[in-house]
Structure formats: structure tokens, C-alpha cells
Motif scaffolding. Structure first.
Motif, mmCIF file in Angstrom:
data_model
loop_
_atom_site.group_PDB
_atom_site.id
_atom_site.type_symbol
_atom_site.label_atom_id
_atom_site.label_comp_id
_atom_site.label_asym_id
_atom_site.label_seq_id
_atom_site.Cartn_x
_atom_site.Cartn_y
_atom_site.Cartn_z
ATOM 1 N N ASP B 189 0.881 -1.356 0.096
ATOM 2 C CA ASP B 189 0.028 0.003 -0.046
ATOM 3 C C ASP B 189 0.624 1.333 -0.146
ATOM 4 O O ASP B 189 0.380 2.443 -0.596
ATOM 5 C CB ASP B 189 -1.009 0.084 1.269
ATOM 6 N N GLN B 190 2.309 1.122 0.413
ATOM 7 C CA GLN B 190 3.003 2.363 0.396
ATOM 8 C C GLN B 190 3.244 2.683 -1.214
ATOM 9 O O GLN B 190 3.313 3.652 -1.518
ATOM 10 C CB GLN B 190 4.229 2.234 1.304
ATOM 11 N N GLU B 192 1.222 2.056 -3.539
ATOM 12 C CA GLU B 192 -0.079 2.275 -4.093
ATOM 13 C C GLU B 192 -0.175 3.878 -3.763
ATOM 14 O O GLU B 192 -0.559 4.686 -4.322
ATOM 15 C CB GLU B 192 -1.310 1.582 -3.520
ATOM 16 N N ALA B 193 -0.040 4.210 -2.464
ATOM 17 C CA ALA B 193 -0.190 5.774 -1.735
ATOM 18 C C ALA B 193 0.788 6.468 -2.837
ATOM 19 O O ALA B 193 0.168 7.608 -3.236
ATOM 20 C CB ALA B 193 0.266 5.721 -0.422
ATOM 21 N N ALA B 194 2.188 6.102 -3.012
ATOM 22 C CA ALA B 194 2.953 6.887 -3.792
ATOM 23 C C ALA B 194 2.446 6.759 -5.263
ATOM 24 O O ALA B 194 2.512 8.064 -5.781
ATOM 25 C CB ALA B 194 4.284 6.179 -3.821
ATOM 26 N N ARG B 195 1.711 5.810 -5.721
ATOM 27 C CA ARG B 195 1.230 5.839 -7.236
ATOM 28 C C ARG B 195 0.265 7.049 -7.339
ATOM 29 O O ARG B 195 0.200 7.831 -8.251
ATOM 30 C CB ARG B 195 0.668 4.537 -7.704
ATOM 31 N N ILE B 196 -0.363 7.132 -6.363
ATOM 32 C CA ILE B 196 -1.791 8.149 -6.251
ATOM 33 C C ILE B 196 -1.344 9.517 -6.313
ATOM 34 O O ILE B 196 -1.826 10.508 -6.752
ATOM 35 C CB ILE B 196 -2.825 7.567 -5.145
ATOM 36 N N GLU B 197 -0.164 9.616 -5.558
ATOM 37 C CA GLU B 197 0.465 10.872 -5.380
ATOM 38 C C GLU B 197 1.233 11.284 -6.545
ATOM 39 O O GLU B 197 1.868 12.453 -6.539
ATOM 40 C CB GLU B 197 1.337 10.912 -3.978
ATOM 41 N N GLY B 198 1.467 10.415 -7.483
ATOM 42 C CA GLY B 198 1.942 10.873 -8.803
ATOM 43 C C GLY B 198 3.542 10.357 -8.755
ATOM 44 O O GLY B 198 4.264 10.976 -9.734
ATOM 45 N N ALA B 199 4.014 9.404 -8.072
ATOM 46 C CA ALA B 199 5.485 8.992 -8.073
ATOM 47 C C ALA B 199 5.494 8.004 -9.406
ATOM 48 O O ALA B 199 4.962 7.161 -9.545
ATOM 49 C CB ALA B 199 5.774 8.267 -6.815
ATOM 50 N N GLN B 203 10.699 7.384 -8.966
ATOM 51 C CA GLN B 203 10.669 7.779 -7.517
ATOM 52 C C GLN B 203 10.155 7.027 -6.517
ATOM 53 O O GLN B 203 10.401 7.069 -5.506
ATOM 54 C CB GLN B 203 9.502 8.990 -7.726
ATOM 55 N N PHE B 207 12.356 6.744 -3.104
ATOM 56 C CA PHE B 207 11.904 7.230 -2.077
ATOM 57 C C PHE B 207 11.346 6.152 -1.033
ATOM 58 O O PHE B 207 11.084 6.258 0.172
ATOM 59 C CB PHE B 207 10.481 8.252 -1.964
ATOM 60 N N ILE B 208 10.882 4.916 -1.480
ATOM 61 C CA ILE B 208 10.293 4.089 -0.796
ATOM 62 C C ILE B 208 11.079 2.675 -0.778
ATOM 63 O O ILE B 208 11.483 2.232 0.364
ATOM 64 C CB ILE B 208 8.948 3.670 -1.241
ATOM 65 N N PRO B 211 14.985 3.411 0.641
ATOM 66 C CA PRO B 211 15.332 3.607 2.085
ATOM 67 C C PRO B 211 15.059 2.550 2.984
ATOM 68 O O PRO B 211 15.628 2.113 4.072
ATOM 69 C CB PRO B 211 14.246 4.562 2.303
ATOM 70 N N LYS B 293 19.570 7.634 13.717
ATOM 71 C CA LYS B 293 19.328 8.805 12.944
ATOM 72 C C LYS B 293 17.964 9.012 13.229
ATOM 73 O O LYS B 293 17.006 8.412 13.026
ATOM 74 C CB LYS B 293 19.669 8.848 11.568
#
Lengths: 361, 293
Positions: B189-190, B192-199, B203, B207-208, B211, B293
Motif C-alpha cells: 500500500d505504500q 499504491e499511496a505513492a502511485r496516487i500521489e504521482g510518483a 521515484q 523514496f520507498i 530507504p 538517525k
């Protein structure tokens, strides 16, 4: 037609299994739509079709007046809040909320202002530098909502956002979501299996059952005028009372014969005329019943099965020819189990359903 | 009848279970290590019953007198560079396999297979494959690249890379499997969330995925650093160390069993051990910083 969300004749199958059949919904801008149903009824699939995360369906979907049926999720101008929140664990709250803006290459100053605005609305200002792992469930939920809000989308999608929260927090977040809805005048599609969430939040409820729309209407319509027995049973706590009966005509009204008991039912309990001897299900909300003898109403005697004290009221379950009959008594009432009580029936809000199809008669 | 309190019983069980592994550790690790350090301070030839204590003379010789002995360590650099390419490739394949495309299980197995194969067998296959007019040349001629064939093992400029290639082929699957395991831990789902945000795909990785798997990648870099210091089987079997492909381990073995200078070889082994430990310490330092960190 402009704005809002239009779902037109959407059918979705996974292989031979059809999970959604001919769904059509029209949602005006600023309206709050709740997709309600049991698990497996297809409500989450419908939401995923709207989001574009799930593809290959028949029919079309319009968001903000634009046909998005074949568009990528990113081109649909939507934001989604997931049941699991789907926050990025290695990013701070600020970065989580800012993610979509960074992807869209907004300037640093703008991002800061936007995130600040959202954090104010959601009261997240003190947590912006924390990681999601350091937040409570409710705070994570707010971050997830913040991530959706910050992009100012045409349509918000919520996938059971409150089901991972405890009961108290769920109540608070429900209020919060309602507040945000009003504050942003946002168009929202919201999936839940919780009828209380549906009743309290929705402008419009779509009750799904086995991949088909069971009933579509306002919360009041679903509660007061259920089209089917399923809808009547799904909404309302405690559950609506249902009794199998045989209907006979009697002057201006009907008589419902349940075993040895005969109860007078007004004609408006059915939407059409009913022939003599029709088998039916008589459905009466618990608030149509009360303990004690009421002036001018029908009363019957039943033995008490149990009392569930809720604080402000008590749910009482009685035995009606072996069938449970539920009612609500104000305050903390103690009725001895097994004792016989007189019950007063008010059939003003009664419904008659077909015993096999479940359709309103 | 002997009875014991619950606490005594627990102690007995703990001691009972510890005795065997501790004994094995002492006999097969600690004692040999002490012996190794002791040998490195002697001039033992590996056979004679006598060994004379020579102090740090062996170390002095390695570092100051006979610097040819350390030269093979440079070869480790090739393997290290190779292992970085290998890690990039493994990550690339792992990300693709993680998409759950049809047949990905088959591909995963194919990529992992070389690691399961016996390394002698692999090396012999590669020796023939890389021969002049061997398998690789035949393949290149077949696809029309006949003009580009080289003396893969005989040309001193190419031979190291040929060996690195064989090594990458062999160990890619192992890294792939570890990276793939790390990827599986990233909730869908991370993405999927990123896809919806346009990544974009990149990207999403940047970003996912990255890291999340960075600690595992770091660990793999450490493992490959250690691995490249310790390369032995592939070059030993393909070239036998000829043509400038000798690695430090091969040199150590040569000193010990060919030239009968066990004392000197032991000193080389201790030096290698120190290198490896240094790498571990650096890794710890880097990772602890990352962790807090």
C-alpha cells in the motif's frame, strides 16, 4: 455534468468471479458518499476502481466531469487514505505530508506553507519532525488524512480509515472527518463496514451486497424506508425485529398472524396491495416497541431473555414464539430473565418484506 | 532422589546446551586462532618439529621487505568493483521480480541456481567457456559478434574481468535472494499511496524501496568487501593464479604449502583477518549512525 463523481454501469470480474455488477452512482460535488457493506461485498474493489489502482472493468468512471476510466491513478486528481495509513516509515511527518508536493516539484516555500496549513487544521504542528513509528494510531491517521488534504484533490477516497482505531478514538476521528469535510467542502467516497460511521458521516449511502447495489439513498432513507430486508437488517442497532407472518386484509389495514398472535399492521407498511394469505416478514425497529401497556396500542406478553445495559439505555431481548424480539428501554432497566412483560407495539414505522426475495412488499 | 529447584534446573539446562557449542568453538575456532597467531611469530616450515620464535620478523617482511606478498590484495579491488555491479544487478532483478510478474518464480530460480551449484563444477564450466574458441567465442560468432572475440583468459588485461564475471554470475543469485527478501517486507500500500500521489517508478524506488532496503544493501556491501578480500575458488580453478590473477588467499596458501613458509603464511592470514575486522568495525560505525538517525 460537471464535478463530483459519476460511476456508470461499472462491472468488474476477477477471472470467472464477478465482484461488482452494473454499479451506477452519481455524486454531486461536496457530497459525502459512503460505500457500506459486509466484507467481501466489493466495496473496497469499487474504491480501488475509482482510484485507478485496479483496472480492467466495464463501464466508465468520471471524476470532476472528466472521464478517467483509462487514466493512471496519478492523473485522476484524487487522494486516498488507506486502512493501514500507508505512511512512509523512514520519512518524518512533514516529509510524509509533503511527498506529493515534492513529486509535483512545488517550491520549498510553497511546500512549507501548504504543510503548515494542513498541520494546523489537523493539529499536527507539534509532530512534524517525528517519524510515523513515534506516533499513536490517531495521530498516524491524521497524518494520512493530511497527506491526502495537502494536494487539494477533486475527490477524496477513504478505505476503512477508522477500523484500526479503538472505539473512543474512532468516535473522535469520525467527528474530525466530518469537520474536515465541511471545512474543505470536499467530495468524498468512503468505504466502511460500520453502519454507525455510514449513518453519521454520509450524505449518501450505497449499500452493497454481493457486488450489487442493495440500496442507494440518504441515511434517513435507508433507515426509515429500507428497500430490502437486507438493508433493514444491516442498518440500526440493535437490529430490526423480523417476524414471519401471514397477512390478511382487515378493514382499513392488514392483520399479521404470527403463530397464535394477530397484530394489526397499517397499510403503509407495504408499498403495494397485498393479497389475503400472503406470507411476509414483518419488520419493526426496536424503537417501535416499549415495555409496559400503552394507551391505544396493541400489547402482547413475552418472557424476557436478557437485558444489556448500555448506560443511557438498556437493550432488552424477549422471546416471541421462539424468535428474539429486541427493544430499547430508556435508562438502566433491570428485568428479571424469564419474567413475563407486557410489550406495546407501535407499527407506524413497520415494514413488510417478501420472505424469499427480501424485497419490500 | 535428586530434586532441584526450578532455577537450578534452568541453569543446568542452559549449561548443558552451552557445553557442546562452546567446546566446538574452542576446539575449532579459538584454539586454531591462537595457534595461527603463534605460528605467525615463528619461522615454522609446517613439517619440522622445531619452530623458532622470530618475533615480528614475518610481519616486517610482508610490510617492508617483500612487498610482492601484498600485491595480490590489489586483485581484490577488481572483485570489489565486480561485487558492486553485482549488487546493482541483483537489486535491479529483485525489484523486477518483486513486481510479481508471471513466471517470476522461474526466473528467481534460474538466477539463484548458480549459487547452489558446486563451485568446482562452475569454475570448470567457465574455464572451458572462456577458452580460445570456447563456448563464449562460439556464442559470439553465432550472434554475429565474431569480430569482438578476445583471449578472455590469456590476455592479462582482460583475464581479471573474466574471472570477476564468473564470480558475479555465481554469487548474483545469493544477493538477489537477500534483496528480494528485504523487498517483500515493504507493504504494497505504500507503493499504491505513492502511485496516487504521482510518483514514477523511479521515484517509488528512490523514496520507498531504497530507504527500506538500504540497511540490507549496506550489509551486502560489507559482505562483498570481505568476500573480495577472500576470493579463492573461482580464480584458483580457472587460471590457478597465473597471468596476474593470484589472490591474497592463493598467495597465502602458496607460501604455506608450496614454499613451506607456514610462519610467513600465518602472518599473512592474521593480516587478512585484521583487514576483515577493520571492515566490520567500519560497517558497525556506519550502521549504528544510520540506526539512531
Amino acid at each position: 455534468m460537471s464535478g463530483g463523481l459519476q460511476i456508470q454501469n461499472v462491472t468488474k470480474s476477477f477471472g470467472a468471479l464477478t465482484v461488482l455488477r452494473d454499479i451506477s452512482i452519481d455524486l454531486a460535488p461536496g457530497e459525502f458518499l459512503v460505500l457500506l457493506g459486509e466484507s467481501g461485498c466489493g466495496k473496497s474493489t469499487l474504491l480501488r476502481l475509482i482510484s485507478g489502482l485496479e483496472e480492467d472493468h466495464d463501464g466508465s468512471i468520471l471524476i470532476g466531469g472528466k472521464n478517467v476510466t483509462h487514466l493512471d491513478p496519478k492523473d485522476r486528481n484524487i487522494a486516498m487514505v488507506f486502512q493501514s495509513y500507508a505512511l512512509y516509515p523512514h520519512m518524518s511527518v512533514f516529509d510524509n505530508i509533503a511527498f506529493g508536493l515534492r513529486i509535483r516539484r512545488m517550491s520549498k516555500a510553497e511546500i512549507k506553507a501548504e504543510v503548515g496549513r494542513v498541520a494546523d487544521v489537523l493539529k499536527l504542528g507539534d509532530y512534524l519532525q517525528r517519524k510515523p513509528g513515534q506516533l499513536s494510531g490517531g495521530q498516524r491517521q491524521r497524518v494520512a488524512i493530511g497527506r491526502a488534504m495537502v494536494r487539494d484533490p477533486q475527490l477524496f477516497l477513504f478505505d476503512e480509515p477508522l477500523s484500526n482505531l479503538d472505539a473512543k478514538l474512532r468516535g473522535e476521528m469520525r467527528t474530525e472527518i466530518k469537520r474536515i469535510h465541511h471545512a474543505l467542502n470536499a467530495t468524498i467516497a468512503y468505504v466502511t463496514h460500520d453502519q454507525v460511521e455510514a449513518m453519521t458521516l454520509a450524505d449518501k449511502i450505497v449499500l452493497l451486497n454481493g457486488g450489487e447495489i442493495e440500496q442507494l439513498g440518504t441515511p434517513e432513507e435507508l433507515y426509515m424506508q429500507p428497500d430490502t430486508l437486507f438493508a433493514a437488517r444491516f442498518i440500526g442497532t440493535p437490529e430490526i425485529n423480523t417476524l414471519a407472518c401471514t397477512i390478511t386484509r382487515d378493514g382499513d389495514g392488514y392483520m399479521a398472524k404470527i403463530g397464535e398472535v394477530t397484530l394489526p399492521v397499517p397499510t403503509h407498511a407495504a408499498r403495494g396491495a397485498i393479497a389475503d394469505g400472503t406470507k411476509a416478514i414483518l419488520a419493526v425497529r426496536p424503537e417501535g416497541l416499549s415495555v409496559g401497556v400503552g394507551e391505544g396500542f396493541v400489547t402482547t406478553d413475552h418472557s424476557v431473555e436478557l437485558c444489556e445495559p448500555m448506560g443511557s439505555e438498556t437493550y432488552v431481548v424477549l422471546n416471541f414464539n421462539g424468535e428474539p424480539v429486541r427493544l430499547r428501554a430508556a435508562g438502566l432497566v433491570k428485568l428479571a430473565a424469564g419474567s413475563t412483560q407486557s410489550i406495546t407495539w407501535d407499527f407506524k414505522g413497520a415494514h413488510l418484506f417478501h420472505p424469499n426475495t427480501g424485497q419490500h412488499l | 532422589m535428586f530434586t532441584a529447584t526450578a532455577q537450578t534446573q534452568r541453569r543446568l539446562v542452559i549449561i548443558g546446551f552451552l557445553v557442546v557449542p562452546l567446546m566446538l568453538l574452542t576446539v575449532f575456532s579459538l584454539y586454531p586462532f591462537a595457534q595461527l597467531v603463534w605460528f605467525s611469530l615463528t619461522d615454522w616450515d609446517g613439517i619440522s618439529p622445531e619452530k623458532t620464535f622470530v618475533g615480528l620478523a614475518n610481519y616486517e617482511r610482508i610490510f617492508f621487505e617483500d612487498q610482492e606478498l601484498l600485491r595480490p590484495l590489489i586483485n581484490s579491488l577488481y572483485y570489489f568493483i565486480g561485487s558492486l555491479m553485482q549488487l546493482a544487478l541483483a537489486t535491479y532483478f529483485a525489484v523486477i521480480l518483486n513486481r510479481g510478474l508471471p513466471g517470476s518464480n522461474v526466473y528467481r530460480m534460474l538466477l539463484f541456481m548458480p549459487f547452489v551449484l558446486n563451485s568446482v563444477a562452475v569454475s570448470i564450466i567457465f574455464r572451458d567457456f572462456l577458452q580460445i574458441e570456447g563456448g563464449l567465442d562460439a556464442l559470439m560468432v553465432m550472434i554475429g559478434l565474431g569480430a569482438f572475440t578476445r583471449e578472455w583468459v590469456q590476455d592479462p588485461e582482460i583475464v581479471k574481468w573474466s574471472l570477476v564475471f564468473a564470480s558475479v554470475w555465481r554469487y548474483l543469485g545469493f544477493q538477489l535472494l537477500i534483496t528480494y527478501g528485504a523487498l517483500q517486507a515493504v507493504p504494497q500500500d505504500q507503493y499504491e499511496a505513492a502511485r496516487i500521489e504521482g510518483a514514477s517508478e523511479w521515484q517509488q524506488f528512490r523514496f520507498i524501496t531504497f530507504p527500506t532496503i538500504a540497511p540490507i544493501l549496506g550489509l551486502q556491501i560489507i559482505l562483498s568487501t570481505v568476500g573480495s578480500l577472500e576470493v579463492f575458488d573461482v580464480p584458483f580453478l580457472i587460471t590457478g593464479g597465473a597471468n596476474g590473477t593470484k589472490t591474497f588467499i592463493m598467495a597465502t596458501l602458496q607460501e604455506a604449502f608450496e614454499f613451506r613458509r607456514v610462519g610467513l603464511a600465518a602472518a599473512m592470514a592474521v593480516i587478512l583477518l585484521c583487514f576483515v575486522m577493520l571492515v566490520m568495525v567500519i560497517q558497525r560505525a556506519v550502521f549504528d549512525r544510520g540506526g539512531t538517525k
